[in-house]
Design a protein around this motif. Structure first.
Motif, mmCIF file in Angstrom:
data_model
loop_
_atom_site.group_PDB
_atom_site.id
_atom_site.type_symbol
_atom_site.label_atom_id
_atom_site.label_comp_id
_atom_site.label_asym_id
_atom_site.label_seq_id
_atom_site.Cartn_x
_atom_site.Cartn_y
_atom_site.Cartn_z
ATOM 1 N N TYR A 265 4.764 -4.276 -2.416
ATOM 2 C CA TYR A 265 4.299 -3.467 -1.281
ATOM 3 C C TYR A 265 2.891 -2.942 -1.507
ATOM 4 O O TYR A 265 2.060 -2.929 -0.613
ATOM 5 C CB TYR A 265 5.285 -2.324 -1.097
ATOM 6 N N ALA A 266 2.619 -2.495 -2.770
ATOM 7 C CA ALA A 266 1.379 -1.739 -2.977
ATOM 8 C C ALA A 266 0.506 -2.197 -4.158
ATOM 9 O O ALA A 266 -0.569 -1.631 -4.364
ATOM 10 C CB ALA A 266 1.713 -0.265 -3.156
ATOM 11 N N SER A 267 0.963 -3.168 -4.930
ATOM 12 C CA SER A 267 0.169 -3.662 -6.083
ATOM 13 C C SER A 267 -0.421 -2.538 -6.938
ATOM 14 O O SER A 267 -1.628 -2.399 -7.075
ATOM 15 C CB SER A 267 -0.979 -4.563 -5.601
ATOM 16 N N LEU A 268 0.470 -1.730 -7.486
ATOM 17 C CA LEU A 268 0.009 -0.621 -8.333
ATOM 18 C C LEU A 268 -0.236 -1.079 -9.763
ATOM 19 O O LEU A 268 -0.725 -0.318 -10.589
ATOM 20 C CB LEU A 268 1.049 0.506 -8.352
ATOM 21 N N GLY A 269 0.164 -2.310 -10.062
ATOM 22 C CA GLY A 269 0.037 -2.786 -11.435
ATOM 23 C C GLY A 269 1.246 -2.456 -12.285
ATOM 24 O O GLY A 269 1.155 -2.413 -13.517
#
Lengths: 471, 471
Positions: A265-269
């Motif tokens: 959803y958000a590619s926060l790592g």
């Protein structure tokens, strides 16, 4: 139809402003659902802004034997405010006029429509805190929180809504105004009606005012994110930390499915190959939590954590919490329908509960994501599905039933913080037994013999079974 | 006489050991009093040691409509265990067999006869703590503590007995065994019967087992003694400390009469010319409390404290607490009869309550000593008198009534931690009003329609008035 023209005329006579009586179809439709399942249109909606108006409405309902369903902002996940037997919805959301902090007595006095987060914000200005923090706190009203005994991540250290209610003003089923409890933390004058009413989901009385206990606001907080290759090690880490004399303010868990969902959803790592993430927050004196955080990190590593990342500043702290906050928005991207459960177990059973949830997921071929307040055993197994698919919904129903059975078998409970409402009433006897349920019902009957206060909630109807359907 | 030979034979059939049925006059006499007032002899005493035995006794009492009065070690200050309508006393003090700590779940499971302090001691071995600490903790049983919702000095920071009860096993008035709550801190499955039963003084059900919540034991504690020339400054100091973000574990007050009594009794070197002493304990992380203690000392000096003495080590700490511990033994040296009240007020009203107590003392020419848990407004006004002097006792009765009126006028309550029992029931309507009392009574009637569970407690009898007399 019980709400006749005659009744409407009387209601109009009670509300100082006739615009606070809603009867148009569009208005009624907007009160027919909450954040759970089911569509049930009321016959009328009243929006009282005083005890007198509320008592007046109740007296009319008592006279005509009309169901009354109190409601805040409708964020309930268990069907609490739904008018399943028709009648009148009492919408308290306009009545937010009273929010008084009595600093010296460490209390807040609030009207039912006040937004929960506003209470904590007001307390903060005096160096105080109102701890209960349901994730809906910025939207939901204190009235709804009181009715459902809302919890939240801070429950681990600080307890739930009920632990902060010292006194109530209520309207009884026959329209009497009664005060329970008071302004003192210690009070053993007769039965504890305050704690009986909080969490009774509007079925015993209607709350018109609450006196809440505040506590000194902790000076500082620290957060760490801990990665675990095996979810069972996350369970061991929780026990290890709590057993070392440290009581974190929050201990939140995300399982691998939650992590993957958030990352997509958000590619926060976030590392999508770990089985679990624990987010741990400590609060208190800055010197104390700094030293405690070192011990938390050591404890986690000792039980096999892959890594421990301590936030260096408030910005990094916010980033770490972002992962947890995004779980709910992330998972509804997968499929449109989310069934959010809150089955709660003794914390020693967390690893076993995860095993059982995995088996349920495989058995029914459902999309199951688990996160929640691991520190107090209050997990949120969320099923992601599509209500337009009746075959899948049937499997979901069976999976939910199995989740409840697992929680109870492991010494837990149907609901940690969402309430029973309409969603879990068919399972009440499974947890409480016939005699336990009868004791509860006898109080309901004694206080509300005509069954007008939020009927159809908590107690199962004869032969009722669990069904997920809207309309 | 309801306990006929027939009933005795049946009771003998239930108790595995016939020696646990007491009927001799000497035995019955020893169950006729507690630590409050009144002499009421039971007709028989049973000493069950299991749920089965307890349920068996209740079923016989139900069949024959015999009053049942549960009792622990008889330390009640409100008449809780007295068999005011005769019948059977159920003495739980032998049933201390179960004291299990489930370390990982942070809970203790206990039978009703376990001594309260033993629970905390057992928890300490796992680095945990059971916080409630009534001053009788080394003598009283957990069953009695649960019935009366016992408090103690730590109530300020940690709350009272009820805040630590997660679940109960109970026997209902018709002899059914029911479990309420469970092992989890979060539980919103139906009405909170657990918290309704705790503090109901044996009038709703008989408790046969409790699941208690434990917390990590704080690593360290620090104590200071603060002297005040003016008692009103002590009140201001309490507010100042709590308002600065510090939550002490204890904040105990002694007024000048208490100080003089202790000094005459034990010559500790206390200054008898100060109006009040505050004893403040901080607990938590050693680094945190050291810094906080400096701020406490500064706050007290700012509002006019004469001096602040911080204990340098555990020995000095114990010496400081000695002053507070000796108040009770000291004051009974003055006159033989002690009436210990626990009227509780919002903490902002402490200075005003002290003013009113002084006026009551002068009006009725009584010996009134005030000490207690100032941090949470739970004062203990103790009247020292001689019950053989009927004229003085009459004045004492009027003074007690005035103390209750003052507490309620100041927004407080009749009882913070001792319970209502027989001692305060005549004043219930004054605090609760007719409607509030009726709500409580309706639960009692629903659960115990034959009124066999501890009858004559909490609820005033028609036309009952307050009298202090024995026999």
């Amino acid at each position: 139809m019980k709400v006749t023209e005659d009744v409407l005329a009387k209601l109009r006579g009670i509300l100082a402003d006739p615009d606070r009586l809603l009867t148009s179809d569009a208005d009624l439709y907007s009160y027919s659902f909450d954040a759970s399942f089911g569509l049930h249109k009321p016959e009328a909606v009243c929006q009282p802004v005083s005890t007198e108006e509320t008592a007046g409405i109740v007296r009319i309902a008592d006279e005509y034997e009309i169901p009354l369903c109190p409601r805040g902002r409708g964020t309930s996940l268990s069907g609490g405010p739904l008018p399943v037997q028709g009648g009148i919805v009492i919408d308290f959301s306009l009545w937010n006029s009273k929010l008084v902090i009595e600093e010296e007595d460490l209390i807040a006095i609030v009207s039912p429509g006040v937004i929960t987060a506003d209470i904590n914000n007001a307390a903060n200005e005096f160096g105080l805190m109102y701890p209960p923090d349901p994730s809906s706190a910025h939207v939901s009203t204190i009235g709804g929180n009181l009715a459902e005994n809302a919890g939240g991540p801070r429950g681990l250290k600080y307890g739930v809504t009920k632990d902060y209610v010292l006194g109530l003003e209520i309207v009884t089923a026959d329209g009497k105004v009664v005060r329970t409890g008071g302004k003192t933390v210690k009070n053993v004058t007769g039965y504890d009606l305050t704690k009986l009413i909080v969490g009774s989901e509007g079925t015993l009385a209607i709350i018109t005012e609450a006196t809440l206990r505040l506590i000194p606001k902790p000076q500082a907080s620290l957060t760490c994110m801990v990665l675990f290759d095996e979810i069972v090690d996350a369970g061991r880490a929780i026990s290890k930390v709590l057993g070392s004399g440290i009581m974190p303010s929050k201990m939140e868990i995300m399982d691998q499915s939650s992590i993957i969902a958030v990352e997509e959803y958000a590619s926060l790592g976030l590392p999508v190959d770990v089985e679990a993430i624990l987010l741990i927050e400590l609060d208190g004196h800055p010197l104390a939590i700094e030293e405690e955080m070192q011990r938390v990190a050591e404890a986690c590593k000792e039980v096999g954590a892959r890594s421990v990342q301590v936030a260096k500043d408030k910005k990094e702290e916010a980033e770490l919490w972002q992962a947890r906050k995004l779980v709910s928005p992330a998972i509804v991207k997968i499929k449109p329908t989310k069934i959010s459960e809150d089955a709660t177990i003794p914390r020693s059973q967390i690893p076993e509960m995860f095993r059982r949830l995995k088996a349920i997921k495989e058995k029914y071929k459902i999309h199951l994501v688990v996160f929640g307040h691991a520190g107090d055993g209050n997990l949120h197994p969320n099923i992601i599905t599509d209500q337009r698919d009746p075959e899948e919904m049937r499997r979901v129903e069976l999976a939910v039933e199995d989740i409840f059975k697992a929680a109870i078998e492991l010494g837990g409970t149907l609901s940690g913080e969402h309430g029973i409402g309409t969603m879990k009433s068919p399972f009440m006897e499974m947890e409480l037994g016939k005699d336990g349920l009868a004791l509860m019902k006898s109080i309901k009957t004694a206080w509300d013999p005509k069954n007008i206060l939020n009927p159809g909630k908590i107690f199962p109807e004869e032969g009722e079974r669990f069904e997920l359907r809207n309309g």
